[in-house]
Design an enzyme around this catalytic site. Sequence first.
Site, PDB file in Angstrom:
ATOM      1  N   LYS A 138      61.152  32.103  35.485  1.00  0.00           N
ATOM      2  CA  LYS A 138      60.767  32.863  34.282  1.00  0.00           C
ATOM      3  C   LYS A 138      60.008  34.085  34.773  1.00  0.00           C
ATOM      4  CE  LYS A 138      58.080  33.912  31.450  1.00  0.00           C
ATOM      5  NZ  LYS A 138      57.727  35.334  31.195  1.00  0.00           N
ATOM      6  N   GLU A 163      37.906  40.728  38.162  1.00  0.00           N
ATOM      7  CA  GLU A 163      39.130  41.349  38.666  1.00  0.00           C
ATOM      8  C   GLU A 163      39.559  42.429  37.662  1.00  0.00           C
ATOM      9  OE1 GLU A 163      42.895  39.129  38.651  1.00  0.00           O
ATOM     10  OE2 GLU A 163      43.179  39.772  40.719  1.00  0.00           O
ATOM     11  N   CYS A 177      46.978  41.062  43.608  1.00  0.00           N
ATOM     12  CA  CYS A 177      46.016  39.955  43.539  1.00  0.00           C
ATOM     13  C   CYS A 177      45.089  39.975  44.746  1.00  0.00           C
ATOM     14  CB  CYS A 177      46.744  38.633  43.441  1.00  0.00           C
ATOM     15  SG  CYS A 177      48.111  38.506  44.574  1.00  0.00           S
ATOM     16  N   GLU A 187      48.320  30.782  41.935  1.00  0.00           N
ATOM     17  CA  GLU A 187      47.811  31.950  42.672  1.00  0.00           C
ATOM     18  C   GLU A 187      47.316  32.930  41.622  1.00  0.00           C
ATOM     19  OE1 GLU A 187      47.122  35.047  43.842  1.00  0.00           O
ATOM     20  OE2 GLU A 187      49.157  35.529  44.523  1.00  0.00           O
TER      21      GLU A 187
HETATM   22  P1  NAD Z   1      49.747  36.472  32.735  1.00  0.00           P
HETATM   23  O1  NAD Z   1      49.061  35.451  33.535  1.00  0.00           O
HETATM   24  O2  NAD Z   1      49.663  36.364  31.261  1.00  0.00           O
HETATM   25  O3  NAD Z   1      51.315  36.514  33.101  1.00  0.00           O
HETATM   26  C1  NAD Z   1      51.866  36.039  34.303  1.00  0.00           C
HETATM   27  C2  NAD Z   1      53.131  35.263  33.987  1.00  0.00           C
HETATM   28  O4  NAD Z   1      52.805  34.119  33.182  1.00  0.00           O
HETATM   29  C3  NAD Z   1      54.174  36.050  33.177  1.00  0.00           C
HETATM   30  O5  NAD Z   1      55.474  35.711  33.614  1.00  0.00           O
HETATM   31  C4  NAD Z   1      53.957  35.547  31.777  1.00  0.00           C
HETATM   32  O6  NAD Z   1      55.099  35.663  30.939  1.00  0.00           O
HETATM   33  C5  NAD Z   1      53.638  34.086  32.028  1.00  0.00           C
HETATM   34  N1  NAD Z   1      52.914  33.422  30.942  1.00  0.00           N
HETATM   35  C6  NAD Z   1      52.066  33.978  30.043  1.00  0.00           C
HETATM   36  N2  NAD Z   1      51.611  33.030  29.182  1.00  0.00           N
HETATM   37  C7  NAD Z   1      52.178  31.857  29.552  1.00  0.00           C
HETATM   38  C8  NAD Z   1      52.095  30.524  29.072  1.00  0.00           C
HETATM   39  N3  NAD Z   1      51.351  30.198  28.010  1.00  0.00           N
HETATM   40  N4  NAD Z   1      52.788  29.569  29.706  1.00  0.00           N
HETATM   41  C9  NAD Z   1      53.544  29.861  30.785  1.00  0.00           C
HETATM   42  N5  NAD Z   1      53.676  31.105  31.276  1.00  0.00           N
HETATM   43  C10 NAD Z   1      53.004  32.102  30.680  1.00  0.00           C
HETATM   44  O7  NAD Z   1      49.251  37.858  33.202  1.00  0.00           O
HETATM   45  P2  NAD Z   1      49.403  39.256  32.420  1.00  0.00           P
HETATM   46  O8  NAD Z   1      49.054  39.180  30.976  1.00  0.00           O
HETATM   47  O9  NAD Z   1      50.762  39.775  32.721  1.00  0.00           O
HETATM   48  O10 NAD Z   1      48.280  40.087  33.142  1.00  0.00           O
HETATM   49  C11 NAD Z   1      46.926  39.869  32.754  1.00  0.00           C
HETATM   50  C12 NAD Z   1      46.017  39.819  33.924  1.00  0.00           C
HETATM   51  O11 NAD Z   1      46.489  38.831  34.850  1.00  0.00           O
HETATM   52  C13 NAD Z   1      45.965  41.073  34.776  1.00  0.00           C
HETATM   53  O12 NAD Z   1      45.107  42.012  34.260  1.00  0.00           O
HETATM   54  C14 NAD Z   1      45.501  40.539  36.089  1.00  0.00           C
HETATM   55  O13 NAD Z   1      44.109  40.405  36.142  1.00  0.00           O
HETATM   56  C15 NAD Z   1      46.112  39.181  36.165  1.00  0.00           C
HETATM   57  N6  NAD Z   1      47.307  39.159  37.011  1.00  0.00           N
HETATM   58  C16 NAD Z   1      47.197  38.604  38.229  1.00  0.00           C
HETATM   59  C17 NAD Z   1      48.286  38.578  39.069  1.00  0.00           C
HETATM   60  C18 NAD Z   1      48.219  37.987  40.419  1.00  0.00           C
HETATM   61  O14 NAD Z   1      49.042  38.285  41.278  1.00  0.00           O
HETATM   62  N7  NAD Z   1      47.287  37.091  40.671  1.00  0.00           N
HETATM   63  C19 NAD Z   1      49.488  39.131  38.673  1.00  0.00           C
HETATM   64  C20 NAD Z   1      49.581  39.686  37.395  1.00  0.00           C
HETATM   65  C21 NAD Z   1      48.478  39.670  36.573  1.00  0.00           C
END
Ligand code: NAD
Length: 483
Positions: free
Chosen positions: A180, A385, A289, A255
Site C-alpha cells: 500500500k 521531527e 526520517c 520505522e
Molecule cells: P503517515 O504515517 O500518515 O503515512 C505513512 C503511510 O501510512 C502512508 O502510506 C499512509 O497512507 C499510511 N497510513 C495512514 N494512516 C493509516 C492507517 N490508519 N492504517 C494504515 N496505514 C495508514 O504519514 P504522513 O501523513 O504521510 O506524514 C505525516 C508525518 O509523518 C510527516 O510529517 C513526518 O513527520 C512523518 N513521516 C515519516 C516518515 C519516515 O520515513 N519515518 C515518512 C513519511 C512521513
Amino acid sequence: MSLQDLWFDPAQCLIGGEWVAPAGGGTLPLHDPSTGAEIGAIARGGASDIDAAVEAATRASQGDWGRIAAAERGRILSRLGRMVLEKVEALARIEAADVGKPLKQARADAVALARYLEFYGGAADKLHGQTIPYLDGYTVYTLREAHGVTGHIVPWNYPMQIIGRSVGAALATGNACVLKPAEDACLTALAFADLARQAGLPAGALNVVPGLGAEAGAALTAHPGVHHISFTGSVATGRMVQRAASENVVPVTLELGGKSPQVVFDDADIEAALPFLVNAGIQNCGQTCSASSRILVQRGVYDRVREAMAARYAALRVGRAIDDLDVGPVISAKQKGLVEDFLGQGADLEVAGQASLGDLPGGGYYIAPTLYAGVAQDHTLARDEIFGPVQVMIPFDDEAEAVAIANGTDYGLVAGVWTRDGARQLRLARAIRAGQVFLNNYGAGGGVELPFGGIGKSGHGREKGFEALYGFTTLKTVAAYHG
Ligand code: NAD
C-alpha cells in the site's frame, strides 16, 4: 511536469498479476508539488481490493512462488534489478513529477532500488539454518521459513528506496507481498510492480493497492490473512498499525522517523564535516526520517561552524524538480502547512542561515531552508521531527553534555560524531542511543548493506542489510529422534 513517461494507467491496482480498476471505482487527484497543478489521478483502493490482493498473495505463497527454488527467486530479483537500472531515467522523471524530488535525487533512489534487488537477489539462497547439538540419539536443526503474506505500508518521502528494502527482502525470503503505497506517491510503486511482472515474478507475488491510509492502509493492517507488517511513516500512524497487528498477533517492523544529531567536537576536521552537516538536513527537502536535524557543536568551534553552515545555506538553490537544483518543494500543501507551523514556533530564535526562494511557480510547495542557532535543547524545534529543510544548532561544553543532549529526545534513529579522538569515537558510539552511529561521516540511512532501524519512538525491528532477512522469516526447530 507531465507524466508522459508512464506506460500504465495509474488509476488502477495491480492484483494477481492483472491491472484492475478499484472495486469502488474511485480515484484520488495527483498534484505536481513543483507547481501545485493537478496532473492526473490514482486509484482509491479500499477494503475489497485489499481482500482480493491478500487472496492473490495467499495463492502465490502457497503455490508457484512459495515453492520456487531459492536460487530461482534470486535470479528473478536480479533480473528485475537490471530492468530497473535500464529504466532509471523514466523512473526518476515519474518520481520527480509525483513527489517533487530534484532529478538527481530521484535518479539516486532508482539506482538504490536496483541495488536492493541485486543485494537481496544475491542473498536469496544464502540464508541458512543451523544444526544444534542435543541429546544422544537426536538430530536437531532449524529452518528459516517465509511468513507467508507480508503487508508493506510505504510513505511518500523515499518510495523507491523503501519498497526496495522491504519488498526486496520479503520477496527474497519467499513471502508474497501486498503493498500500500502513500496516496501522495504511488506511481513508482506501480511502475516497479509492473516491471516485476515483466521480469517473471509469478502472479500474486507482488500486489499493489493505492489508496488512503484510513481505507486501504487500515484494511491491510487489520487483515487476518496478513502474517507480517512492515510500516514506515509517522509515530501516530505507527501506533495504529501496531494496535491493528496486535489484534491478529502478527509481527510488525516500525520505522517512524527521528531527530538525529551530528555531534561536532573542537578537534574535528570541520572542512570534512561541513558538507555532511548541511546535506543531511536539506537532502530531499528535509523529508528524510534519518535527516540530521540537530547539529550539536562544542563551544570552541561553534562560531566557525555556524558561519560556514550559514554560507552554505545562503548558496542553496531551491527550484522545481525538473530544474534539478539543491532543494525541491515539499510533498504537499498539507506538509508545507505543517513545516510553516514549526517555523512560526521558531519566531523567538536566531536565524543563522537561510536560502532565498527567488522566482518560483506560485502554486508550488516551497519552503526556504532555514538554520537556527543557539537553540535550547528543550525548544520544540530541537525536540520534534519537523520533516522539512530546517536544522537547529545547539552548543555544548563537554562530552558528557553532548551525550545528554544527543540522547535528549524521544527518538533514536541515526547519529553522527565528528572528532579525531579515537577513544572518544568508541565511547560515543556506545553511549548514543540510536540504530546507526556514523563516525566522521554521516549517511542518512546509509548503504543498502547496513542494517537500519530505530529505538524509542523511532520504532523497532531492522530492515536493510542481511539482517532484514531474519525479520522476514520465522524460525522452525526440527528435533528428530533416531536412537
Ligand atoms: P503517515 O504515517 O500518515 O503515512 C505513512 C503511510 O501510512 C502512508 O502510506 C499512509 O497512507 C499510511 N497510513 C495512514 N494512516 C493509516 C492507517 N490508519 N492504517 C494504515 N496505514 C495508514 O504519514 P504522513 O501523513 O504521510 O506524514 C505525516 C508525518 O509523518 C510527516 O510529517 C513526518 O513527520 C512523518 N513521516 C515519516 C516518515 C519516515 O520515513 N519515518 C515518512 C513519511 C512521513
